[in-house]
Design an enzyme around this catalytic site. Structure first.
Site, PDB file in Angstrom:
ATOM      1  N   HIS A 163       0.837  -1.205   0.000  1.00 38.07           N
ATOM      2  CA  HIS A 163       0.000   0.000   0.000  1.00 38.07           C
ATOM      3  C   HIS A 163       0.874   1.258   0.000  1.00 38.07           C
ATOM      4  O   HIS A 163       0.624   2.205  -0.738  1.00 38.07           O
ATOM      5  CB  HIS A 163      -0.902   0.017   1.238  1.00 38.07           C
ATOM      6  CG  HIS A 163      -2.172  -0.721   1.079  1.00 38.07           C
ATOM      7  ND1 HIS A 163      -2.245  -2.090   1.143  1.00 38.07           N
ATOM      8  CD2 HIS A 163      -3.437  -0.285   0.868  1.00 38.07           C
ATOM      9  CE1 HIS A 163      -3.503  -2.472   0.994  1.00 38.07           C
ATOM     10  NE2 HIS A 163      -4.245  -1.392   0.800  1.00 38.07           N
ATOM     11  N   ARG A 196      -1.393   2.743   7.025  1.00 42.03           N
ATOM     12  CA  ARG A 196      -1.233   1.300   7.225  1.00 42.03           C
ATOM     13  C   ARG A 196      -0.794   0.987   8.655  1.00 42.03           C
ATOM     14  O   ARG A 196      -1.121  -0.075   9.197  1.00 42.03           O
ATOM     15  CB  ARG A 196      -0.216   0.747   6.222  1.00 42.03           C
ATOM     16  CG  ARG A 196      -0.601   0.945   4.779  1.00 42.03           C
ATOM     17  CD  ARG A 196      -1.989   0.438   4.499  1.00 42.03           C
ATOM     18  NE  ARG A 196      -2.049  -1.022   4.507  1.00 42.03           N
ATOM     19  CZ  ARG A 196      -3.175  -1.722   4.536  1.00 42.03           C
ATOM     20  NH1 ARG A 196      -4.339  -1.107   4.593  1.00 42.03           N
ATOM     21  NH2 ARG A 196      -3.138  -3.036   4.528  1.00 42.03           N
ATOM     22  N   HIS A 202       0.541  -2.810   9.213  1.00 37.57           N
ATOM     23  CA  HIS A 202       1.976  -2.742   8.941  1.00 37.57           C
ATOM     24  C   HIS A 202       2.739  -2.105  10.086  1.00 37.57           C
ATOM     25  O   HIS A 202       2.227  -1.232  10.798  1.00 37.57           O
ATOM     26  CB  HIS A 202       2.244  -1.942   7.658  1.00 37.57           C
ATOM     27  CG  HIS A 202       2.025  -2.729   6.408  1.00 37.57           C
ATOM     28  ND1 HIS A 202       2.880  -3.723   5.998  1.00 37.57           N
ATOM     29  CD2 HIS A 202       1.034  -2.670   5.482  1.00 37.57           C
ATOM     30  CE1 HIS A 202       2.424  -4.246   4.866  1.00 37.57           C
ATOM     31  NE2 HIS A 202       1.310  -3.631   4.543  1.00 37.57           N
ATOM     32  N   ASP A 206       8.123  -1.399   7.923  1.00 41.14           N
ATOM     33  CA  ASP A 206       7.589  -1.845   6.632  1.00 41.14           C
ATOM     34  C   ASP A 206       7.342  -0.647   5.735  1.00 41.14           C
ATOM     35  O   ASP A 206       7.655  -0.649   4.541  1.00 41.14           O
ATOM     36  CB  ASP A 206       6.248  -2.575   6.812  1.00 41.14           C
ATOM     37  CG  ASP A 206       6.321  -3.789   7.702  1.00 41.14           C
ATOM     38  OD1 ASP A 206       7.413  -4.348   7.871  1.00 41.14           O
ATOM     39  OD2 ASP A 206       5.266  -4.186   8.225  1.00 41.14           O
TER      40      ASP A 206
END
Length: 243
Positions: A163, A196, A202, A206
């Site tokens: 994403h 995220r 996440h 990340d």
């Protein structure tokens, strides 16, 4: 057919909606996954459990959980950005770009964004499988902001964030077309990654890694003659709209 559908989900970083698969199906990537920069060769892997970097991930996860519970606007933004379809990416970025981006009204810009994003996100396919990092919601055995996706993403690697890569790549591509909106586009691109963390899907590391991978991917796009021609068409279309 079932095997093909599963492969499509992996290739697209596990899209949340059927529409995400359908509209990316029309894309013509500029490079194969093997031709894209391999982040495993130029970036360190995810932090080891117990390291100071992982402690930071844990701390930011708790902050994200607090934000999604108390900040209604941030939670709504994270939910809106969770749909990976190119149509939704165009919808999310249109206000920051200054013009509505659609396949009908801005076909050249739409094509550049669609093909550029799907090519860029190919950079995360192999690393996700290689590192197979546990996502924060699974690590903590807690819920997320979008519970419907938990089952699908429980076994899908967390590092790096697909994403985030999509959002940062989209921001960089659109910035090149309309540099006067750089701050607005980069702000939104940055938020795509933080969403995220807020949603619980996440770790911060990340997200941070994915921004670097996105920058490398977009740089690679510029080595494609077909990409350069499409970028010229997109800029020409924008110049006409901006008159």
């Amino acid at each position: 057919m079932k095997r093909l559908s599963i492969f499509a989900l992996i290739l697209l970083g596990v899209s949340f909606t059927l529409s995400a698969q359908v509209d990316y199906h029309e894309a013509t990537p500029y490079f194969t996954p093997e031709q894209m920069p391999d982040m495993r060769k130029f970036l360190p892997g995810p932090p080891a459990e117990g390291s100071e970097a992982f402690k930071y991930d844990l701390a930011v996860y708790e902050l994200g959980k607090k934000i999604r519970a108390t900040d209604t606007e941030a939670a709504k933004a994270a939910q809106a950005q969770s749909n990976n379809s190119i149509e939704n990416i165009c919808k999310q970025f249109s206000p920051a770009f200054g013009f509505e981006i659609t396949a009908e009204s801005t076909p050249e810009i739409f094509t550049l964004l669609r093909d550029g994003v799907i090519t860029s996100v190919r950079s995360v396919v192999a690393p996700k499988e290689y590192y197979h990092r546990t996502r924060p919601f699974a690590y903590h055995k807690e819920g997320t902001l979008m519970p419907d996706a938990e089952g699908m993403l429980h076994q899908n690697g967390s590092f790096p964030s697909g994403h985030t890569l999509r959002g940062w790549a989209a921001a960089l591509l659109l910035l090149e077309i309309n540099p006067d909106r750089a701050e607005e586009l980069l702000t939104l691109g940055y938020q795509y990654g933080q969403s995220r963390v807020i949603s619980g899907y996440h770790w911060q590391s990340d997200v941070d890694a994915s921004r670097l991978v996105a920058a490398a991917a977009v740089a690679k796009l510029h080595t494609s003659k077909r990409f350069e021609k499409q970028m010229k068409r997109a800029k020409k279309e924008f110049a006409r709209l901006a008159k």
